[in-house]
Design a protein around this motif. Structure first.
Motif, mmCIF file in Angstrom:
data_model
loop_
_atom_site.group_PDB
_atom_site.id
_atom_site.type_symbol
_atom_site.label_atom_id
_atom_site.label_comp_id
_atom_site.label_asym_id
_atom_site.label_seq_id
_atom_site.Cartn_x
_atom_site.Cartn_y
_atom_site.Cartn_z
ATOM 1 N N GLY A 152 0.803 -1.209 0.000
ATOM 2 C CA GLY A 152 0.000 0.000 0.000
ATOM 3 C C GLY A 152 0.833 1.254 0.000
ATOM 4 N N LEU A 153 2.125 1.110 0.332
ATOM 5 C CA LEU A 153 3.006 2.269 0.446
ATOM 6 C C LEU A 153 4.429 1.863 0.088
ATOM 7 N N SER A 154 5.085 2.674 -0.709
ATOM 8 C CA SER A 154 6.514 2.474 -0.969
ATOM 9 C C SER A 154 7.212 3.813 -0.767
ATOM 10 N N ASN A 209 11.665 10.326 3.325
ATOM 11 C CA ASN A 209 12.187 11.401 2.474
ATOM 12 C C ASN A 209 11.373 11.558 1.192
ATOM 13 N N GLN A 210 11.015 10.402 0.596
ATOM 14 C CA GLN A 210 10.228 10.415 -0.638
ATOM 15 C C GLN A 210 9.147 9.348 -0.568
ATOM 16 N N VAL A 211 7.952 9.676 -1.025
ATOM 17 C CA VAL A 211 6.905 8.677 -1.199
ATOM 18 C C VAL A 211 6.923 8.266 -2.667
ATOM 19 N N VAL A 245 14.901 1.879 0.740
ATOM 20 C CA VAL A 245 13.628 1.908 0.032
ATOM 21 C C VAL A 245 12.831 0.755 0.622
ATOM 22 N N ALA A 246 11.614 1.053 1.048
ATOM 23 C CA ALA A 246 10.787 0.052 1.708
ATOM 24 C C ALA A 246 9.424 -0.030 1.052
ATOM 25 N N PHE A 247 8.999 -1.255 0.753
ATOM 26 C CA PHE A 247 7.649 -1.518 0.240
ATOM 27 C C PHE A 247 6.853 -2.076 1.415
ATOM 28 N N LEU A 248 5.787 -1.379 1.796
ATOM 29 C CA LEU A 248 5.158 -1.622 3.090
ATOM 30 C C LEU A 248 3.666 -1.914 2.994
ATOM 31 N N ALA A 249 3.187 -2.647 3.988
ATOM 32 C CA ALA A 249 1.761 -2.883 4.169
ATOM 33 C C ALA A 249 1.377 -2.424 5.569
ATOM 34 N N LYS A 250 0.157 -1.930 5.738
ATOM 35 C CA LYS A 250 -0.290 -1.512 7.052
ATOM 36 C C LYS A 250 -0.402 -2.718 7.977
ATOM 37 N N GLU A 277 14.197 8.698 -10.510
ATOM 38 C CA GLU A 277 13.139 9.361 -11.286
ATOM 39 C C GLU A 277 12.198 10.164 -10.398
ATOM 40 N N ALA A 278 12.143 9.805 -9.120
ATOM 41 C CA ALA A 278 11.239 10.517 -8.204
ATOM 42 C C ALA A 278 11.876 11.781 -7.627
ATOM 43 N N GLU A 279 13.183 11.920 -7.762
ATOM 44 C CA GLU A 279 13.884 13.069 -7.183
ATOM 45 C C GLU A 279 13.570 14.353 -7.963
#
Length: 265
Positions: A89-91, A123-125, A186-191, A263-265
């Motif tokens: 749901g979130l990275s 720092n970045q979503v 960099v973390a790929f996360l779930a609630k 690419e997100a920076e």
């Protein structure tokens, strides 16, 4: 002669990897997460050594710590960023600014599971709730300290002394240490969905969704098996080919994640 116990259980760990769902997509994600299973619930190897913690709130007797390596098997392997994003749901990209020992107790079964509680500065979503950018979130990562008493040994072995019940294991999953203060990830996360009394996230598929920044290569790198050692021990071309394929998968996904951040920076 004094008995020495090596202990811990993984039940709560797998409950933590699933996130609460409100739609079909989340339900599918929970099904994928539930495929993460333990090969066994005993340490593969254990050694007596000092383990350094950076938690100011740590209350561990460092002279009485056993390092235990537990093995996890993954029925579902994440080989590309697309699938990680699908099930997360979130990275985010950011830094671990503090850690704390945490044991999730299951009162029904009478034992707990060890975690490291991370305070993570976003720092970045990269995907998900953009309002979290610049804020701190909590991540519970599998692995950490647990005492014999927290692992239910008091009920199983009533004759254990208070000293024996305080014996502590530092649990590593597949040899991978939990994150520490200062790690850039960099973390790929779930609630998280377990009852903890606080809001938290967990890594999707354990350490498969954690990429640590390597200052030398300037890349984000996922913890992986020591494939270099595997290559030296192969006996057939087929075995070598299989390992080289795994190495390529890791190189590709590391490159994907690094590109995602750039690419997100």
């Amino acid at each position: 002669m004094k008995k020495k116990f090596v202990f811990f259980c993984l039940l709560s760990f797998f409950a933590l990897t699933a996130c609460s769902s409100t739609n079909d997509e989340s339900q599918n994600k929970e099904q994928d997460e539930s495929k993460l299973t333990a090969e066994n619930d005993k340490p593969r190897d254990s050694t007596k050594e000092e383990v350094v913690t950076d938690s100011e709130e740590a209350s561990v007797d460092m002279d009485n710590v056993t390092v235990a390596d537990a093995q996890l098997s993954f029925i579902y392997s994440y080989d590309d960023v697309e699938h990680l994003m699908r099930d997360s749901g979130l990275s985010v990209e950011g830094e671990v600014v503090a850690t704390e020992n945490y044991v999730l107790m299951d009162e029904e079964v009478g034992f707990g599971s060890p975690f490291t509680k991370l305070t993570f500065k976003v720092n970045q979503v990269l995907s998900g709730d953009s309002s979290l950018e610049g804020k701190e979130i909590t991540i519970l990562e599998g692995g950490g300290y647990i005492t014999a008493e927290q692992d239910g040994m008091k009920d199983k072995f009533p004759d254990l002394t208070e000293e024996e019940l305080k014996e502590t294991s530092f649990v590593l999953y597949n040899g991978h240490r939990p994150s520490k203060k200062g790690d850039i990830l960099v973390a790929f996360l779930a609630k998280g969905s377990s009852e903890t009394g606080f809001k938290y996230y967990s890594f999707t598929g354990a350490y498969q969704s954690k990429f640590e920044y390597n200052e030398n290569s300037k890349k984000y790198v996922r913890p992986s098996e020591n494939y270099d050692e595997w290559v030296t021990g192969v006996k057939t071309r087929a075995e070598r080919s299989d390992i080289e394929e795994l190495i390529q998968i890791e190189e590709d996904i590391n490159a994907e994640v690094t590109k995602l951040v750039e690419e997100a920076e």
